[in-house]
Write a protein that holds these residues in place. Structure first.
Motif, short mmCIF file in Angstrom:
data_model
loop_
_atom_site.label_atom_id
_atom_site.label_comp_id
_atom_site.label_asym_id
_atom_site.label_seq_id
_atom_site.Cartn_x
_atom_site.Cartn_y
_atom_site.Cartn_z
N ARG A 201 0.82 -1.20 0.00
CA ARG A 201 0.00 0.00 0.00
C ARG A 201 0.86 1.26 0.00
O ARG A 201 1.89 1.33 0.66
CB ARG A 201 -0.89 0.03 1.23
N TRP A 217 5.97 2.85 0.65
CA TRP A 217 5.01 1.75 0.44
C TRP A 217 5.23 0.70 1.53
O TRP A 217 6.36 0.46 1.95
CB TRP A 217 5.23 1.10 -0.93
N HIS A 237 -1.99 6.97 -12.87
CA HIS A 237 -2.61 5.97 -12.01
C HIS A 237 -4.11 5.95 -12.22
O HIS A 237 -4.74 6.98 -12.37
CB HIS A 237 -2.30 6.30 -10.54
N HIS A 239 -7.72 3.47 -10.80
CA HIS A 239 -8.13 2.55 -9.74
C HIS A 239 -9.43 1.86 -10.10
O HIS A 239 -10.28 2.42 -10.79
CB HIS A 239 -8.32 3.34 -8.43
N ASP A 240 -9.57 0.62 -9.64
CA ASP A 240 -10.80 -0.13 -9.80
C ASP A 240 -10.92 -1.06 -8.60
O ASP A 240 -10.02 -1.11 -7.74
CB ASP A 240 -10.78 -0.91 -11.12
N THR A 241 -11.99 -1.82 -8.53
CA THR A 241 -12.15 -2.79 -7.46
C THR A 241 -12.70 -4.09 -8.03
O THR A 241 -13.40 -4.10 -9.05
CB THR A 241 -13.10 -2.29 -6.36
N ASP A 246 -8.81 -4.07 -3.87
CA ASP A 246 -8.40 -2.89 -4.62
C ASP A 246 -7.53 -3.28 -5.80
O ASP A 246 -6.58 -4.07 -5.65
CB ASP A 246 -7.62 -1.92 -3.72
N ASP A 248 -5.17 -1.47 -8.59
CA ASP A 248 -4.51 -0.21 -8.93
C ASP A 248 -3.55 -0.44 -10.09
O ASP A 248 -2.83 -1.45 -10.13
CB ASP A 248 -3.76 0.35 -7.73
N TYR A 249 -3.55 0.52 -11.01
CA TYR A 249 -2.76 0.39 -12.22
C TYR A 249 -1.89 1.64 -12.41
O TYR A 249 -2.39 2.77 -12.31
CB TYR A 249 -3.68 0.19 -13.42
N TYR A 250 -0.61 1.41 -12.69
CA TYR A 250 0.34 2.49 -12.90
C TYR A 250 0.97 2.30 -14.28
O TYR A 250 1.66 1.30 -14.52
CB TYR A 250 1.40 2.48 -11.81
N GLY A 286 -3.40 -5.18 -1.50
CA GLY A 286 -3.97 -4.80 -2.78
C GLY A 286 -3.27 -5.48 -3.95
O GLY A 286 -2.24 -6.15 -3.80
N LYS A 288 -1.79 -4.76 -7.88
CA LYS A 288 -1.37 -3.72 -8.81
C LYS A 288 -0.76 -4.34 -10.06
O LYS A 288 -0.09 -5.38 -9.99
CB LYS A 288 -0.32 -2.79 -8.19
#
Length: 545
Positions: A201, A217, A237, A239-241, A246, A248-250, A286, A288
Motif C-alpha cells: 500500500r 510503500w 494511475h 483505480h478499480d475494485t 483494490d 490499482d494500475y500504474y 492490494g 497492482k
C-alpha cells in the motif's frame, strides 16, 4: 517468470526446438559461493521479521545509496550473522545498538561479528548502510539487474528484476527463499517529477527539499526477497475494485487508454482464480499492475507488466495452437504467481517448479474457465513441443541450483497428468484449491506438495512425481504383438513404475493400469485398434513390433 527460453522457442518453432535451459544451474561441482548462497548455515540461523529499505536512486549516475534496517529473531545464540550483498556494492557501515560492527566479506556474503552473542528468541535489529552502482541487466527480466531506460517523452523509466540472480544484487538481506520478512517498508527517493511504485500500500510521499521526493510503500504479508522491487517513472494511475479487492494500475501517460482497455482482463481472471485457487492471497496489500521497461515479473502485489498491450506473449502464441492468443500472457501468468510462487514459495530454489509449473498450469485453468476444457487441453498439448526432457526439473539442494527450464511446460503437463489420474474433476478442483489455501503464505518443499496430492487419491502418485521431476526421460508405454494378443508395459527410470492411463480401444475410452511387467489385453487386438488419450497424458508410446 524468466522466460528467456521462450524467446528461443519463438525463433526456432519451425525447427521444433524446445526451451533452452537457461534457468538450470545444475552442475557436477559447486563453488563456495554457491554454498554460501544456497545453504542454511549456522550464520543464517535467524528469522527475518521486517525490512525497512530506505534508498535514494540517482538515475543519471545509475547510483543507489541508503540503508536496510533488518529486524530479526535469532533461533539460537548468534555471534556471527550472514547477510548477503553483491560484492560490487559498497558497505558504508553496519550499526547495532548505536555501535559499528566489524564484518568480513566472501563472494556475495557479508559476515557480521557481534562482540557478545545475540540471545536466542530475542527480537533485535541492525542498520545496514550501503551504496554503489548496482549491476545493470543486459536483457531483463531474463538476467538480473537494474533497467535504466527512458520513455517516449524522455523521462526516466527504471525497474529492477532479480529472480534467480538474487535480491542481494541491490539490497542487503538474507537471500534465501526459506525465510520471508513478515512486513516490508520501502521508502525510495527519486528526482522530482517521477514516482516510485513498490509492493503493498502507498503510505505517503515527502518532498525532501533537495530535488528528490520520497515515496513510501508498506507490505503487511510475508514476501520473498526477489519480489521486493522499485518501479520509477512518470506514471499515471487509475483505480478499480474487484469484490473487496483494490485494483490499482500504474502506466505511462500515453498508454493510459490502452491500459484501461487491456487491463479489463483482470476481473475475469480474478473470477476464475478465486473459484479454482481461492481468494487473492494479499488483499491487505492490494493488487497492482505496474508498467515496466521489461517484459514482466511476478512482483508480489505490484506485478510488472511489459507485454505492450498485446494478446498472447508479445503477440505470439507459445502453444502454436491459437489458444494462447485469446488472452494477455503476462497479465495471466504473472498474476498466477500471486498464488503460486508468492503465496506458496519454495524453500529452496531447486524446487522452483512449485512456482513455475503450477503457474504455467494456471494459464490452462484460465483458458478452461473461459473457453472450455478441450481448448485448455489443446493449449497444454501444444506447449509440449517446447519441452526438451534432457535434465530433471528439480535442481540440487543447498547450492543455489534451479532445475531445468522444463519446469514450466513439463510441470504444467505433469499436473494435467495428475488431474487425469484423479479421473474426477470435482475432486481435482477441490484438492487444488485446498492445497492452495492450506499452504497460503508458507514456504514448502516438493515433498509437501507431493504428499498433499497423493493423499487425495487411491493411486500412489509418488513414482509418477519421481519420474517427471527427478528424471529427464518421459515414461514410455510400450506395446508388443504376439500372435493375436497385444501386450503392454511401462519403461521408466523409476523402479516398479506404475501409472494408470486412458486409451481408446476401437474408439471406446478405457483405463488401463500398466506396470513394468508385461500385461496382455483380454481381447484380440492389434496396434491399429489402440490409441493413447494424448491430450490428457503426457507420455511416449512405443510399438516394439
Amino acid at each position: 517468470m524468466k522466460y528467456l527460453f521462450i524467446l528461443t522457442v519463438i525463433s526456432t518453432l519451425s525447427l521444433h526446438s524446445g526451451f533452452a535451459q537457461v534457468l538450470s544451474n545444475k552442475q557436477q561441482n559447486y563453488t563456495k559461493a554457491d554454498t554460501l548462497r544456497g545453504s542454511l548455515r549456522p550464520e543464517r540461523n535467524f528469522d527475518v521479521l521486517k525490512y525497512h529499505l530506505k534508498l535514494k536512486v540517482e538515475p543519471e549516475k545509475r547510483f543507489i545509496s541508503g540503508s536496510n534496517t533488518i529486524t530479526f529473531t535469532p533461533e539460537e545464540n548468534l555471534s556471527i550473522m550472514q547477510i548477503d550483498l553483491f560484492e560490487n556494492m559498497n558497505i558504508d557501515s553496519i550499526i547495532h545498538k548505536n555501535q559499528k560492527l566489524k564484518y568480513s566479506r566472501a563472494y556475495n556474503a557479508v559476515f557480521i561479528k557481534f562482540e557478545q552473542a545475540l540471545k536466542a528468541s530475542e527480537k533485535d535489529s541492525i542498520q545496514f548502510y550501503y551504496s554503489g552502482n548496482p549491476i545493470v541487466a543486459k536483457n531483463a527480466p531474463w538476467d538480473g539487474g537494474f533497467v535504466f531506460d527512458k520513455d517516449e517523452d524522455g523521462n526516466h523509466f527504471i525497474a529492477v528484476a532479480v529472480q534467480g540472480t538474487g535480491a542481494s544484487l541491490w539490497y542487503p538481506n538474507k537471500d534465501h527463499q526459506s525465510d520471508e520478512p513478515e512486513e516490508v517498508l520501502t521508502e525510495i527517493a527519486v528526482p522530482n517529477g517521477l514516482m516510485n511504485v513498490s509492493n503493498g500500500r502507498f503510505v505517503g510521499q515527502k518532498d525532501l527539499g533537495d530535488g528528490y521526493t520520497q515515496w513510501s510503500w508498506k507490505v503487511v504479508n510475508p514476501i520473498n526477497n526477489y519480489d521486493i522491487i522499485l518501479n520509477i517513472a512518470n506514471y499515471s494511475h487509475f483505480h478499480d475494485t474487484y469484490k473487496d479487492l483494490d485494483l490499482d494500475y500504474y502506466v505511462l501517460p500515453y498508454n493510459l487508454e490502452k491500459a484501461k482497455k487491456q487491463f479489463e482482463e483482470v476481473k475475469p481472471m480474478m473470477d476464475c482464480f478465486y473459484e479454482k485457487f481461492g481468494e487473492y492471497p494479499f488483499k491487505e496489500d492490494g493488487y497492482k499492475l505496474v508498467e515496466a521497461p521489461h517484459l514482466g515479473m511476478e512482483h508480489q502485489s505490484a506485478v510488472a507488466y511489459g507485454n505492450q498491450y498485446q494478446m498472447g506473449y508479445l503477440g505470439r502464441d507459445l502453444s502454436g495452437t491459437g489458444a494462447g492468443l485469446k488472452w494477455d500472457f503476462i497479465i495471466i501468468h504473472e498474476s498466477g504467481h500471486e498464488w503460486y510462487g508468492n503465496s506458496i514459495t519454495a524453500k529452496d530454489i531447486a524446487d522452483m517448479w512449485l512456482h513455475e509449473g503450477f503457474t504455467s498450469y494456471s494459464e490452462a485453468v484460465y483458458i478452461e474457465c473461459n473457453w472450455g476444457k478441450e481448448e485448455a487441453l489443446k493449449y497444454l498439448q501444444g506447449t509440449r513441443k517446447n519441452i526438451r526432457n534432457t535434465s530433471p526439473i528439480i535442481g540440487d539442494y543447498g547450492v543455489n541450483s534451479e532445475g531445468s527450464g522444463d519446469m514450466y511446460p513439463k510441470g504444467a503437463n505433469l499436473l494435467n497428468n495428475i488431474r487425469s489420474i484423479f479421473n474426477d474433476d470435482d475432486l481435482w478442483w477441490k484438492t487444488l484449491k485446498d492445497y492452495t489455501e492450506t499452504y497460503k503464505h508458507q514456504t514448502i518443499d516438493t515433498q509437501t506438495a507431493e504428499s498433499f496430492f497423493d493423499k487425495a487419491t487411491r493411486v500412489n502418485l509418488q513414482p509418477i512425481f519421481d519420474q517427471y521431476l527427478r528424471y529427464s526421460n518421459l515414461p514410455v508405454l510400450q506395446f508388443k504383438q504376439e500372435g493375436k494378443k497385444l501386450f503392454y508395459r511401462w519403461q521408466a527410470d523409476v523402479k516398479d513404475f506404475k501409472m494408470p492411463v486412458d486409451v481408446f480401444i476401437n474408439n471406446k475410452e478405457v483405463r488401463i493400469n500398466p506396470t513394468t511387467q508385461w500385461k496382455k489385453f483380454d481381447k484380440k487386438l492389434s496396434k491399429e485398434d489402440i490409441q493413447v488419450h494424448e491430450p490428457e497424458f503426457y507420455i511416449l508410446t512405443q510399438f516394439l513390433n
